[in-house]
Design a protein around this motif. Structure first.
Motif, short mmCIF file in Angstrom:
data_model
loop_
_atom_site.label_atom_id
_atom_site.label_comp_id
_atom_site.label_asym_id
_atom_site.label_seq_id
_atom_site.Cartn_x
_atom_site.Cartn_y
_atom_site.Cartn_z
N UNK A 1 11.21 24.78 -12.71
CA UNK A 1 11.21 26.25 -12.91
C UNK A 1 11.13 26.88 -11.67
N UNK A 2 11.11 26.01 -10.62
CA UNK A 2 11.08 26.53 -9.35
C UNK A 2 9.80 27.00 -8.50
N UNK B 1 8.59 26.14 -4.51
CA UNK B 1 10.02 25.83 -4.20
C UNK B 1 10.55 24.69 -4.70
N UNK B 2 10.02 24.44 -6.16
CA UNK B 2 10.52 23.21 -6.68
C UNK B 2 10.05 21.78 -6.48
N UNK C 1 8.04 18.86 -6.61
CA UNK C 1 7.19 18.25 -7.67
C UNK C 1 5.71 17.65 -7.09
N UNK D 1 8.28 20.49 7.79
CA UNK D 1 9.52 21.02 7.24
C UNK D 1 10.77 20.55 7.68
N UNK E 1 11.55 17.75 5.69
CA UNK E 1 12.12 18.09 4.31
C UNK E 1 13.51 18.38 4.57
N UNK E 2 13.78 19.28 5.43
CA UNK E 2 15.34 19.44 5.83
C UNK E 2 16.18 18.16 5.98
N UNK F 1 15.99 15.38 4.36
CA UNK F 1 15.82 14.83 3.02
C UNK F 1 14.72 13.92 2.61
N UNK F 2 13.62 14.14 3.18
CA UNK F 2 12.30 13.58 2.82
C UNK F 2 11.80 14.04 1.64
N UNK F 3 11.10 13.50 0.82
CA UNK F 3 10.58 14.30 -0.27
C UNK F 3 9.14 14.78 0.49
N UNK G 1 6.92 11.84 0.85
CA UNK G 1 7.49 10.98 2.11
C UNK G 1 7.10 11.76 3.40
N UNK H 1 13.18 26.13 2.67
CA UNK H 1 11.77 25.99 2.93
C UNK H 1 11.04 27.44 2.50
N UNK I 1 11.55 30.13 -0.71
CA UNK I 1 12.22 30.36 -1.98
C UNK I 1 12.51 32.15 -2.06
N UNK J 1 17.15 27.34 -6.74
CA UNK J 1 15.85 26.44 -7.34
C UNK J 1 15.86 25.30 -6.62
N UNK K 1 14.79 22.38 -4.06
CA UNK K 1 13.83 22.30 -3.01
C UNK K 1 14.62 21.69 -1.85
N UNK K 2 13.78 21.97 -0.54
CA UNK K 2 14.56 21.55 0.77
C UNK K 2 14.93 20.18 0.83
N UNK K 3 14.06 19.30 0.17
CA UNK K 3 14.63 17.83 0.07
C UNK K 3 16.02 17.73 -0.47
N UNK L 1 21.28 20.42 3.71
CA UNK L 1 21.10 21.27 5.03
C UNK L 1 20.16 20.89 5.90
N UNK M 1 14.76 23.12 14.90
CA UNK M 1 13.84 23.90 14.85
C UNK M 1 13.32 24.51 16.30
N UNK N 1 15.51 9.39 11.09
CA UNK N 1 14.63 9.31 10.03
C UNK N 1 15.49 9.53 8.59
N UNK O 1 14.93 7.94 5.09
CA UNK O 1 14.46 8.42 3.79
C UNK O 1 15.41 8.50 2.67
#
Lengths: 722, 358
Positions: free
Chosen positions: A136-137, A140-141, A143, A608, A611-612, A614-616, A619, B59, B61, B76, B78-80, B84, B88, B105, B109
């Protein structure tokens, strides 16, 4: 909708269908106790709704409906709520409250504590909820983050808040014909807690006043001594600073009552000093050291290093630029110290005092060994539970008083002192040199700290030596007897025989410490990650919750654990698990602090960025944060391991003959006056852990040499909240 | 080395807000970034531009509203899971990984095999001119090289949208100019959809197809660089785009698209952006004023408070009946000294009519 939804669905359902729901077989004839599913149609029909809750989100998850998130949340909340409700409502012999029996009619059978099945299902339902929230967000969603928050919060609620709250309910258990409130009020206002008899008449004072007096004295003395050490370490050219560092390691590797043993060797009735005085000055050898002087002395010895650690940070945190500024404005050494340095240190001093105050209140080992007739809250709790009294209600009431004191001081420390601290060092490095100390201050520091340090080292020397003496003070011949009794080895028919009496408890101790250390470090660092790297509603409450278990005295934890986990739904008394859990939650705050400290130094944009890319979150934690965090990982592992070996206050309530721990074994020896064995065992522990710490420091140290430049000290990324 | 980024998608914000408690960092913002273009979010610190960028990345919401990337609703997500990547401000190079591991990297992943990800990472490094640096550690690179690694790392994933968060702020001025050109060249060559955050108006003008000026959590103005420069819609934008003189003036006549504006004793003819209101402000670039001793018909009498010789030009601070004026005057013949009386002549191409309020 996605793989993690499906896999937790499968885990939950399997957990309900296959493993035994209850921990122990209800009858010895059943080889495989029934799973939740089987029990639902047999002995425990009340489990059936749990299965329904587990299945509720299945259709939504399988058809990947947009409603899957909501269904998971509903199933999670409903399932967990029902699980807890049935667990609390149905005890060993049917309904736990007569009221429920009246409402629903009597039950034929009761239920035992939850086992593997119950645990798996409870965890699955928890993750239903967090996965649903993520879908539900929430966060930022993410898990991983929602799951981690759920896990830590649930663990703290179950293993810190619930046990502590059972203390309250235990204190309210009433005698027949008495209301709960009256029972509570009577116990909380008991004369032996609050009496001021020692001031107004010749009777004894209440245990509350005893504790307060001791804690205040300890707090003041440790703060002053700690300050002297801190000034020497950071503001003088003292040459043996490594020695001071060693002094700070000692209390970590020392079981808390060991210093007491050393003090007894010197000042006890057969102590060296006492006998010397008796011989040369004709003073009668008495047990004068037992009581307030003895406890105070041992506590100041034990906690001064902690005050030193707090204050050395404070003293070093004062920017030299401020003192230099004062000097350029024409202030002399004394004026600089008096008008600039001292005021800047004041919040730190208050902080050190409160830390000493709390440590003194929570301390159990020293008052137990040195107390004599002087009772404090922690020992009185112990005697209320074990021994002749066996009055859990009274122990609970005393626990409430002690808890209120400690938590009150803790809150004071966190809110008031924490906010007035001037020494939060900014990102920019300070340059310049600190002002030299005024001569008076310098000599005062040397004059108090150095003799004290010598005294401390002398006591440790006595401990190491004392184990080799036949019977200290009476028969001073050298012997290996105590070591042989404790750690004897023999060759029997079947090979090596561990004949020594200490082996059993030593092996248990090491096993339990080894199991609890990684769990402590993992949970602590996970919590640190949530605190430093994530922002969520209620975060400050969350932080406070996690730190609170630090302020709860060990004796209170011990009492609360035996009260809470003696009966279903969570039955752990007498197992090794309860010891492990106890250590995990007692030591977690230190792992959290270590993690928070080093994680704050890692630029947030690193994870961050992961994350951008594509790592969870999981990870990014594993691949980016953990490798950079290795020193903190090691530190928390070491601390958790060592503290599990040296702590005594909570453990002494939880050990059994099967799972006896080293410290409680030693305390048992001390209580029957077998000092030789106790000292031999203690020094073996100290040496063992000293070697362990040296070994680890070697490993960490090597890593530090090869360590590359830390993260770019680049400008902080434009305010996140820009 | 040309690769077609056919998957470049646009970005769209529909009424997006971001609130932190009582503070609104981004307030009901809507805009579109066309595929293959570079849009800059420009504004002073605290205006909400970084928050906006971080919401595109996932990053942060959104508290409300809808975010679309390539026509898909990602609000909704997530960044993962968003396609995009981001460069930085601090570069965020992983200090414990070599350059090639850093660049690879993202591929690693997402499960790309070793051979393929190494090949792609090498290609990416070559693209930013860092072939041969694969085995280095980030700490062994200069600031500009670290910057390039960060760009390569973001590029190799071939994202739908590439984000830049003040990427040049840690570089010195000379390097900044070169990196800015390189980034623009790469972006145009690969037809990448890019969103770029900066507080430097010159940088924004140099790299952008479109500029979105933000102020106090809302969009102040959006347009092509020349639009914003020549036709600021408000005092704030005018000031931020370098027209540092803002004086009150009155419209005295309108003729078609032109307006005659009285500025103290002077009258200037400008493009009419007054929307029928007579009381307006005029934004004047320091370069659009010339200081002279000669009385002239439309000139404004001034007294020179300060005159600074800077070699290539003079800087003046003038007092006049419309207030203080700051002047950058390249005419180095017959310069005026402090304390003298003189006249200010205006060049209409460096002036714009803006509403007086706001």
């Amino acid at each position: 909708m996605n793989r993690s939804h499906l896999s937790w669905l499968v885990i939950g359902v399997l957990g309900f269908a296959l493993p035994p729901w209850y921990g122990l077989p209800t009858s010895s004839s059943a080889p495989w106790p029934p799973s939740g599913l089987l029990a639902s149609f047999g002995v425990a029909p009340w489990l059936l709704p749990i299965g329904l809750f587990l299945l509720l989100p299945a259709p939504f998850v399988i058809v990947r409906s947009r409603l899957a998130g909501l269904a998971l949340i509903a199933a999670g909340i409903g399932g967990l709520g029902y699980l807890v409700a049935q667990g609390l409502a149905i005890g060993l012999r049917g309904w736990s409250q007569p009221l429920l029996a009246d409402l629903f009619g009597p039950l034929a059978t009761g239920q035992r504590g939850m086992g593997a099945g119950g645990l798996i299902v409870a965890v699955s339902l928890l993750f239903y909820l967090t996965l649903g929230l993520a879908a539900r967000g929430a966060m930022k969603g993410d898990r991983f983050t929602t799951g981690a928050i759920g896990l830590v919060v649930a663990a703290i609620v179950v293993f810190v808040f619930w046990p502590v709250s059972t203390i309250l309910s235990q204190a309210m258990v009433a005698d027949p014909g008495q209301s709960a409130i009256v029972a509570l009020a009577e116990r909380l206002t008991a004369r032996d807690i609050w009496s001021v008899g020692c001031v107004v008449s010749a009777t004894r004072c209440g245990v509350f006043w005893n504790s307060i007096l001791l804690a205040v004295l300890t707090g003041v003395l440790t703060t002053l001594l700690g300050l002297a050490f801190a000034l020497i370490a950071s503001r003088t050219g003292f040459r043996f600073k490594t020695g001071l560092r060693l002094l700070t390691v000692l209390p970590i590797i020392t079981p808390p009552f060991v210093i007491g043993l050393a003090v007894i060797l010197l000042f006890g009735r057969n102590g060296t000093v006492t006998q010397f005085m008796a011989e040369y000055f004709g003073l009668t050898a008495t047990r004068y050291i037992y009581g307030l002087p003895g406890i105070l002395l041992t506590q100041v010895l034990a906690f001064t290093p902690i005050a030193f650690l707090v204050l050395v940070g404070v003293v070093q945190g004062i920017a030299p630029a401020m003192e230099e500024a004062a000097q350029t404005l024409g202030a002399g050494r004394w004026q600089t110290f008096r008008r600039v340095t001292w005021p800047l240190m004041r919040p730190g001093l208050a902080n050190a005092f409160l830390v000493g105050f709390i440590e003194s209140l929570a301390d159990f080992g020293n008052p137990l060994v040195m107390g004599g007739g002087y009772e404090v809250l922690s020992t009185k709790i112990f005697y209320a539970v074990v021994g002749a009294q066996n009055d859990p209600g009274r122990a609970a009431a005393l626990g409430i008083v002690l808890l209120a004191l400690c938590v009150g001081a803790f809150i004071l420390q966190r809110t008031w002192v924490g906010k007035t601290s001037y020494t939060t060092v900014g990102g920019k490095g300070f340059s310049g040199t600190s002002a030299a100390l005024p001569r008076v201050v310098k000599y005062a520091a040397y004059g108090t700290a150095l003799p004290w340090a010598l005294f401390t080292f002398l006591l440790y020397g006595l401990i190491l030596f004392g184990g080799f003496v036949e019977n200290w003070g009476r028969n001073n011949s050298i012997t290996l007897r105590h070591y042989i009794t404790a750690f004897g080895l023999d060759w029997g028919q079947n090979g090596l025989l561990w004949t020594g009496r200490a082996w059993n408890s030593l092996f248990t101790t090491i096993q339990i410490a080894a199991v609890s250390a990684p769990i402590t470090a993992a949970l602590g660092l996970l919590t640190a990650y949530l605190l430093v790297r994530q922002r969520f509603a209620g975060q400050s409450t969350f932080e406070f919750m996690t730190m609170l278990s630090f302020a709860i005295p060990g004796t209170v934890i011990g009492v609360s654990y035996i009260l809470a986990f003696n009966t279903p739904p969570v039955e752990l008394t007498g197992t090794a698990a309860i010891l492990v859990i106890c250590f995990v939650f007692r030591n977690m705050p230190v792992a959290i602090r270590a993690g928070v400290a080093s994680m704050s130094q890692i630029d947030k944009s690193l994870d961050e960025c992961a994350l951008t890319l594509g790592a969870t979150s999981a990870q990014s934690v594993r691949r980016v944060i953990l490798p950079l965090l290795r020193p903190a990982v090691v530190a928390s592992l070491v601390y958790a391991f060592v503290r599990a070996i040296t702590s005594v206050s909570a453990v002494i309530f939880l050990v059994t003959a099967r799972y006896d721990m080293a410290t409680s074994y030693i305390v048992g020896r001390v209580e029957i006056g077998d000092f030789g064995l106790a000292i031999a065992y203690s020094s073996a522990l100290i040496v063992l852990m000293g070697i362990g710490i040296l070994f680890i420091q070697l490993v960490v140290g090597e890593r530090r040499i090869g360590r590359r430049d830390p993260v770019q000290p680049a400008a902080r990324p434009a305010e996140v909240t820009a | 080395m040309t690769r077609s980024h056919s998957k470049a998608g646009g970005v769209e914000f529909r009424n997006v807000s971001r609130r932190y408690g009582n503070v609104t960092a981004v307030d009901n913002v809507s805009f579109r970034v066309e595929p293959g273009t570079l849009v800059t979010l420009l504004g002073p610190s605290g205006c909400g531009k970084t928050t906006t960028l971080r919401m595109i990345a996932g990053l942060e919401s959104a508290s409300s509203g809808t975010i679309l990337i390539g026509e898909n609703d990602v609000t909704l997500l997530p960044a993962t899971d968003r396609d995009v990547t981001m460069v930085f401000q601090s570069y965020a190079l992983f200090p414990h990984m070599s350059v090639i591991d850093n660049v690879a990297f993202g591929l690693d992943v997402s499960g790309v095999g070793r051979a393929e990800r190494e090949a792609k990472a090498r290609e990416g490094l070559a693209m930013v001119g860092l072939a041969g640096y694969e085995a280095r550690l980030p700490s062994e690179l200069s600031g500009g090289q670290q910057q390039r690694v960060a760009v390569a790392r973001a590029l190799v994933l071939e994202p739908e949208v590439l984000l830049f968060d003040e990427p040049l702020s840690n570089l010195d001025a000379k390097l900044r100019r070169r990196m800015r050109d390189d980034i623009r060249e790469l972006q145009q060559k690969l037809r990448l959809t890019s969103v770029y955050v900066t507080h430097d108006q010159e940088e924004a003008l140099a790299v952008s197809d479109q500029i979105i000026v933000m102020n106090k959590a809302v969009i102040a103005q959006q347009g092509a660089p020349a639009d914003l420069y020549l036709r600021p819609a408000s005092r704030f934008v005018a000031d931020f785009m370098g027209a540092s003189n803002l004086v009150d003036a009155t419209v005295v006549g309108r003729d078609g698209g032109r307006a005659s504006v009285r500025l103290g004793e002077a009258t200037v003819e400008l493009a009419d952006a007054s929307a029928g209101v007579d009381d307006v402000s005029i934004a004047i670039r320091p370069q659009a004023i010339a200081v002279t001793r000669l009385a002239d018909a439309p000139a404004l009498p001034v007294s020179v408070r300060k005159a600074t010789y800077l070699g290539s030009h003079m800087e003046y601070l003038l007092d006049s009946s419309v207030g203080e004026l700051f002047v950058v005057d390249p005419h180095m013949v017959a310069t005026v000294r402090a304390g003298e009386s003189a006249f200010a002549r205006f060049d209409p191409t460096g002036m714009a009519v803006v509403p007086r309020a706001g």
